[in-house]
Design an enzyme around this catalytic site. Structure first.
Site, PDB file in Angstrom:
ATOM      1  N   ASP A   1       2.873   3.937   3.564  1.00  0.00           N
ATOM      2  CA  ASP A   1       2.093   5.194   3.854  1.00  0.00           C
ATOM      3  C   ASP A   1       0.968   5.174   4.549  1.00  0.00           C
ATOM      4  OD1 ASP A   1       1.563   8.037   3.473  1.00  0.00           O
ATOM      5  OD2 ASP A   1      -0.066   7.319   1.759  1.00  0.00           O
TER       6      ASP A   1
ATOM      7  N   CYS B   1      19.082  20.879   0.036  1.00  0.00           N
ATOM      8  CA  CYS B   1      18.797  21.980  -0.962  1.00  0.00           C
ATOM      9  C   CYS B   1      19.547  23.107  -0.741  1.00  0.00           C
ATOM     10  CB  CYS B   1      17.370  22.467  -0.637  1.00  0.00           C
ATOM     11  SG  CYS B   1      16.052  21.280  -1.151  1.00  0.00           S
TER      12      CYS B   1
END
Length: 300
Positions: free
Chosen positions: A123, A177
């Site tokens: 990150d 999606c």
């Protein structure tokens, strides 16, 4: 060099899923999409997202001679007995520390067994983690901009091992999606759209990254730190896989926090409760600001 060895090492580290991508420049279309998002100001005050564009475009700048990028997903999900105003990812120990330690152990095994150089990223490096996770076949980027691992959901932390070892690459994840827009429809502030996240409206941004006092009309919708709404409504999260990593289990002292309790905390109490916690990013002053805003809006 055996890919089976890497699988065993990562399984022992607690990985939910992993894959390998070739270390190369980011696809021009993906790079251009990110630049448009920045140019539109959708990163709000997070100026650090503009920095080090060359590192963001090519992981080989982070490790000269790199040939492979291993993308690894770790589950952080744990069931809760009641709703909590703090995002699930922050209920356990700081994932930066936990994931880094586990991947560094794997990186050492790779170096010792194969003589490969490795660099672990979690990150903090300017690496488009979700892009690489999709390239490595770990999952796909959903409409909520989260990395969704098919069959497991999006309650995952990502980490990477960039290495000079030439590893067999995985097939990129082609799932999507589709026509589902549940996350966009259910976002309390309308921060999600086809253009991605409008950070200035996102409750995670407002409760974690935003500095200063809130305008009087800001509604945090019951959130004290972070927001999980777009994940809670996602069909892929119907049966999330609970984490097996002890450090990522929710801490009772954090789960039990209420706005009133936050306002009563001293700095010493806060430092004790938040030791090795990602919540420390907001500092006590930021968390108390959030608590005041929730009480003003009569959310508790």
């Amino acid at each position: 060099m055996k890919i089976d060895d890497l699988d065993s090492w990562l399984a022992a580290a607690g990985a939910l899923r992993w894959g390998v991508a070739k270390a190369e420049a980011v696809d021009p279309q993906a790079a251009a999409a990110y630049e448009r998002w920045i140019a539109a100001g959708r990163h709000a005050t997070m100026d650090y997202l503009e920095r080090y564009p060359e590192l963001r475009r090519d992981p080989r700048f982070l490790l000269p001679g790199a040939q492979s990028l291993v993308s690894v997903a770790f589950s952080y999900y744990s069931p809760l007995s009641r709703p909590c105003p703090i995002a699930r990812y922050a209920l356990g120990s700081d994932y930066h520390e936990v994931v880094r330690q586990r991947l560094q152990a794997v990186a050492r095994q790779m170096s010792e067994a194969w003589g490969a150089e490795c660099r672990v990223c979690v990150d903090t490096a300017p690496l488009p983690e979700r892009y690489w996770a999709q390239r490595a076949g770990v999952g796909f980027i959903g409409h909520n901009r989260q990395l969704i691992v098919p069959g497991h959901g999006s309650y995952v932390f990502l980490g990477e091992i960039i290495t000079t070892a030439a590893l067999p690459v995985s097939e990129p994840c082609r799932a999507s999606c589709g026509a589902c827009q549940r996350c966009q429809q259910c976002c309390p502030t309308g921060a999600l759209s086809a253009e991605g996240v409008d950070s200035a409206r996102c409750l995670s941004y407002l409760t974690i990254e935003y500095r200063g006092e809130f305008p009087a009309d800001v509604d945090l919708h019951g959130r004290l730190y972070g927001c999980d709404r777009c994940q809670e409504v996602c069909p892929h999260n119907r049966c999330p896989v609970p984490t097996t990593i002890p450090e990522l289990q929710p801490r009772p002292a954090v789960v039990d926090l209420t706005p009133e309790r936050v306002l009563s905390l001293t700095q010493d109490e806060y430092s004790h409760i938040m030791s090795h916690s990602a919540i420390k990013r907001a500092k006590l002053s930021g968390l108390q600001r959030n608590a005041r805003q929730l009480i003003v809006k009569n959310r508790f």
